[in-house]
Design a protein around this motif. Structure first.
Motif, mmCIF file in Angstrom:
data_model
loop_
_atom_site.group_PDB
_atom_site.id
_atom_site.type_symbol
_atom_site.label_atom_id
_atom_site.label_comp_id
_atom_site.label_asym_id
_atom_site.label_seq_id
_atom_site.Cartn_x
_atom_site.Cartn_y
_atom_site.Cartn_z
ATOM 1 N N UNK A 260 0.871 -1.170 0.000
ATOM 2 C CA UNK A 260 0.000 0.000 0.000
ATOM 3 C C UNK A 260 0.908 1.220 0.000
ATOM 4 N N UNK A 261 0.407 2.354 -0.468
ATOM 5 C CA UNK A 261 1.226 3.565 -0.497
ATOM 6 C C UNK A 261 0.486 4.686 0.213
ATOM 7 N N UNK A 262 1.248 5.526 0.886
ATOM 8 C CA UNK A 262 0.684 6.652 1.619
ATOM 9 C C UNK A 262 1.813 7.555 2.043
ATOM 10 N N UNK A 263 1.694 8.134 3.214
ATOM 11 C CA UNK A 263 2.751 8.965 3.770
ATOM 12 C C UNK A 263 3.988 8.108 4.032
ATOM 13 N N UNK A 264 5.162 8.563 3.571
ATOM 14 C CA UNK A 264 6.386 7.771 3.730
ATOM 15 C C UNK A 264 6.733 7.513 5.190
ATOM 16 N N UNK A 265 6.275 8.376 6.083
ATOM 17 C CA UNK A 265 6.626 8.239 7.493
ATOM 18 C C UNK A 265 5.927 7.083 8.181
ATOM 19 N N UNK A 266 4.842 6.564 7.593
ATOM 20 C CA UNK A 266 4.085 5.504 8.267
ATOM 21 C C UNK A 266 3.763 4.331 7.351
ATOM 22 N N UNK A 267 4.340 4.323 6.155
ATOM 23 C CA UNK A 267 4.072 3.236 5.213
ATOM 24 C C UNK A 267 5.319 2.404 5.027
ATOM 25 N N UNK A 268 5.269 1.156 5.454
ATOM 26 C CA UNK A 268 6.428 0.287 5.377
ATOM 27 C C UNK A 268 6.436 -0.578 4.134
ATOM 28 N N UNK A 269 7.621 -0.973 3.720
ATOM 29 C CA UNK A 269 7.789 -1.913 2.620
ATOM 30 C C UNK A 269 7.874 -3.326 3.172
ATOM 31 N N UNK A 270 7.642 -4.305 2.315
ATOM 32 C CA UNK A 270 7.803 -5.707 2.685
ATOM 33 C C UNK A 270 8.903 -6.306 1.821
ATOM 34 N N UNK A 271 9.707 -7.162 2.408
ATOM 35 C CA UNK A 271 10.736 -7.840 1.626
ATOM 36 C C UNK A 271 10.064 -8.785 0.637
#
Length: 315
Positions: A260-271
């Motif tokens: 999912x995408x949103x604010x970079x400060x609270x959106x994490x990536x998954x390996x």
């Protein structure tokens, strides 16, 4: 021929294949019906469009609902100022390609003139509510399409397809209206508006299967790529002006993608090594966590974080 005999004669085996709808066809048909209902009931609808996968699918469905006419609704994006550059580039390219009108509400404008204050944790996702409500009021939007799905989060699971918001933009679960036989009640008084969720009955897997079937282009960060990230609270976050990483946090290069995408400060990536849509579908099918549960820090603030924000006017 009696009715019973006629019904038996018209069995599934005798129905032409073109009349048999699969699961995705049913979801698409329902969403298109919702778009057309809103077009008939409301005067100034708008589609929330961030460039995320759900809003991209919404726009695709809206175009199909009114083809060959152009998209009849403007698009609205609340820009936190901490959005992923790749997603903003995709947003602008899509708007240009469609010839659509884009309304952008900037959180930064509210911070600059003092109407909002920066949060200590650096995240701006909760700050989107006031700019959103102001944009709805200023443009007199009476129906606002959102890409929320019931499988994402328990507060969203409680919300109807047509969700009435009061004059302050607030959601009251006790004012939910029945939606029997897919009949939607869009009545509202002056100052109120209705949030509309055409993807309510979709799952993350449904969305990805539909993206594959319709060959829908998405921002590149939805697929596996190498990125400089650092770990915080069990999530891989991207460094940025929002306040990360802290001195004790170190960045490293990982093969990741975003669910999912949103604010970079609270959106994490998954390996992930899922570099194409088919690989993503296999990965999502095996997952036991929703994309928000796995990658959104703003939903971890409390057990009722999403519902609290929705009661204040969040989408």
């Amino acid at each position: 021929m009696t009715n019973t005999v006629a019904a038996q004669a018209l069995s599934a085996d005798t129905v032409p294949a073109t009349y048999v709808l699969d699961h995705l066809d049913h979801l698409e048909s329902e969403a298109i019906h919702i778009f057309r209902e809103v077009a008939g009931e409301f005067e100034r609808p708008v589609i929330l469009f961030s460039g995320g996968k759900d809003s991209v699918v919404m726009v695709h469905l809206a175009r199909k609902a009114f083809a060959p006419a152009p998209l009849p609704f403007p698009l609205l994006h609340v820009d936190t100022g901490h959005n992923f550059p790749e997603v903003l580039d995709y947003r602008d390219a899509t708007v240009d390609r469609l010839g659509a009108r884009l309304v952008v509400a900037q959180v930064q404008d509210y911070l600059d003139d003092g109407r909002l204050r920066e949060r200590p944790d650096g995240t701006r996702n909760p700050l989107q509510t006031v700019p959103l409500l102001d944009a709805i009021e200023e443009n007199r939007f009476d129906a606002v399409f959102g890409g929320g799905r019931r499988d994402e989060e328990k507060a969203r699971a409680k919300e109807r397809v047509f969700s009435l918001r009061d004059a302050f933009g607030a959601w009251d679960p006790r004012r939910q209206r029945p939606e029997l036989w897919d009949l939607y009640n869009g009545r509202h008084t002056a100052g109120e508006h209705v949030r509309v969720f055409p993807l309510s009955n979709w799952t993350e897997l449904d969305v990805w299967r539909y993206i594959a079937r319709e060959d829908i282009e998405l921002p590149e960060i939805y697929y596996a790529h190498e990125r400089e990230v650092f770990q915080r609270d069990g999530m891989w976050l991207t460094a940025g002006e929002w306040g990360g990483p802290k001195p004790a946090e170190t960045t490293e290069t990982r093969l990741v993608r975003y669910r999912t995408v949103g604010d970079m400060s609270c959106t994490g990536a998954v390996e992930s090594d899922a570099a194409d849509v088919e690989a993503v579908i296999l990965e999502v099918a095996a997952s036991r966590l929703t994309e928000r549960g796995a990658t959104r820090a703003d939903d971890r603030l409390s057990e009722a974080a999403m519902e609290d924000r929705k009661r204040q006017g969040y989408f």
